[in-house]
Design an enzyme around this catalytic site. Structure first.
Site, short mmCIF file in Angstrom:
data_model
loop_
_atom_site.label_atom_id
_atom_site.label_comp_id
_atom_site.label_asym_id
_atom_site.label_seq_id
_atom_site.Cartn_x
_atom_site.Cartn_y
_atom_site.Cartn_z
N CYS A 226 0.85 -1.18 0.00
CA CYS A 226 0.00 0.00 0.00
C CYS A 226 0.89 1.24 0.00
O CYS A 226 1.87 1.29 0.74
CB CYS A 226 -0.89 -0.02 1.24
SG CYS A 226 -1.94 1.42 1.41
N GLU B 99 -8.77 -0.99 -2.61
CA GLU B 99 -9.10 0.44 -2.61
C GLU B 99 -10.45 0.70 -1.93
O GLU B 99 -10.62 1.70 -1.24
CB GLU B 99 -9.11 1.01 -4.04
CG GLU B 99 -7.77 0.93 -4.77
CD GLU B 99 -6.60 1.48 -3.98
OE1 GLU B 99 -6.77 2.45 -3.21
OE2 GLU B 99 -5.49 0.93 -4.12
N HIS C 59 -10.14 1.12 1.64
CA HIS C 59 -9.70 2.47 2.04
C HIS C 59 -10.89 3.41 2.28
O HIS C 59 -10.86 4.21 3.21
CB HIS C 59 -8.79 3.10 0.97
CG HIS C 59 -7.36 2.72 1.11
ND1 HIS C 59 -6.60 3.03 2.22
CD2 HIS C 59 -6.52 2.06 0.26
CE1 HIS C 59 -5.37 2.58 2.05
NE2 HIS C 59 -5.29 1.98 0.88
#
Length: 196
Positions: A105, A148, A151
């Site tokens: 990441c 993603e 996130h």
């Protein structure tokens, strides 16, 4: 414009992103900047919280994975040129038998761990035109989307590893929080805010 990437330990990475509307301020510019920032850091995906904005937005370009000769030719083809903006994404379902892949990441430099995820994901999302779509993705594309997507839910890939592995990387994570890391791209660290 290349933006600094927010490092592990910053509270923005733990916020659940807010859904946005087409009139969100400077949205086109934010998206352009996110792609530039991602390419500059040699990433394949970047979520808005990673540039300090807690909204439901992430961008992906899986082209770098298409050179991996260990992948089947068909998957290499699918990965090449897969570039997409995801706004207000919502995972409808994840299916199949979990498989492991070594993830990293941009917000957690120099840390890579095997993460188990399901191979197929059904996603509801908008592109920049804000037309709602429902689409099924699989393989590495699905994995990048899931990473993603985490996130924008305030989840990091390190949350998905065993407690033993977490203990082993604790020092590295602490160093990132304190800005004691070196990488080729600009970063912003939690400790720097505290007037270090």
């Amino acid at each position: 414009m290349i933006l600094p990437i927010v490092g592990y330990g910053d509270p923005v990475l733990r916020k659940v992103g807010e859904a946005i509307k087409p009139d969100y301020p400077n949205l086109k510019e934010i998206i352009t900047n996110m792609y530039e920032t991602m390419y500059n850091a040699y990433g394949v995906g970047l979520a808005a919280p990673q540039v300090g904005i807690a909204i439901r937005l992430f961008v992906i370009d899986t082209t770098p994975f298409s050179d991996d000769e260990e992948l089947k030719e068909e998957e290499q083809k699918n990965l090449k040129g897969f570039k997409k903006t995801f706004i207000n994404a919502k995972i409808i379902k994840e299916e199949g038998e979990e498989w492991s892949f070594n993830e990293g990441c941009l917000s957690i430099p120099d840390v890579r761990e095997d993460v188990y995820r399901k191979p197929t994901v059904t996603l509801e999302y908008c592109e920049e035109d804000f037309v709602m779509k429902t689409e099924v993705f699989d393989g590495l594309i699905a994995r990048v989307i899931q990473h993603e997507y985490d996130h924008i839910e305030g989840i990091l890939f390190t949350d998905k590893i065993s407690s033993l592995k977490k203990r082993l990387i604790q020092k590295k994570l602490k160093n990132i929080t304190e800005g004691k890391t070196s990488q080729e791209y600009r970063m912003k660290f939690a400790s720097a805010k505290k007037g270090r």
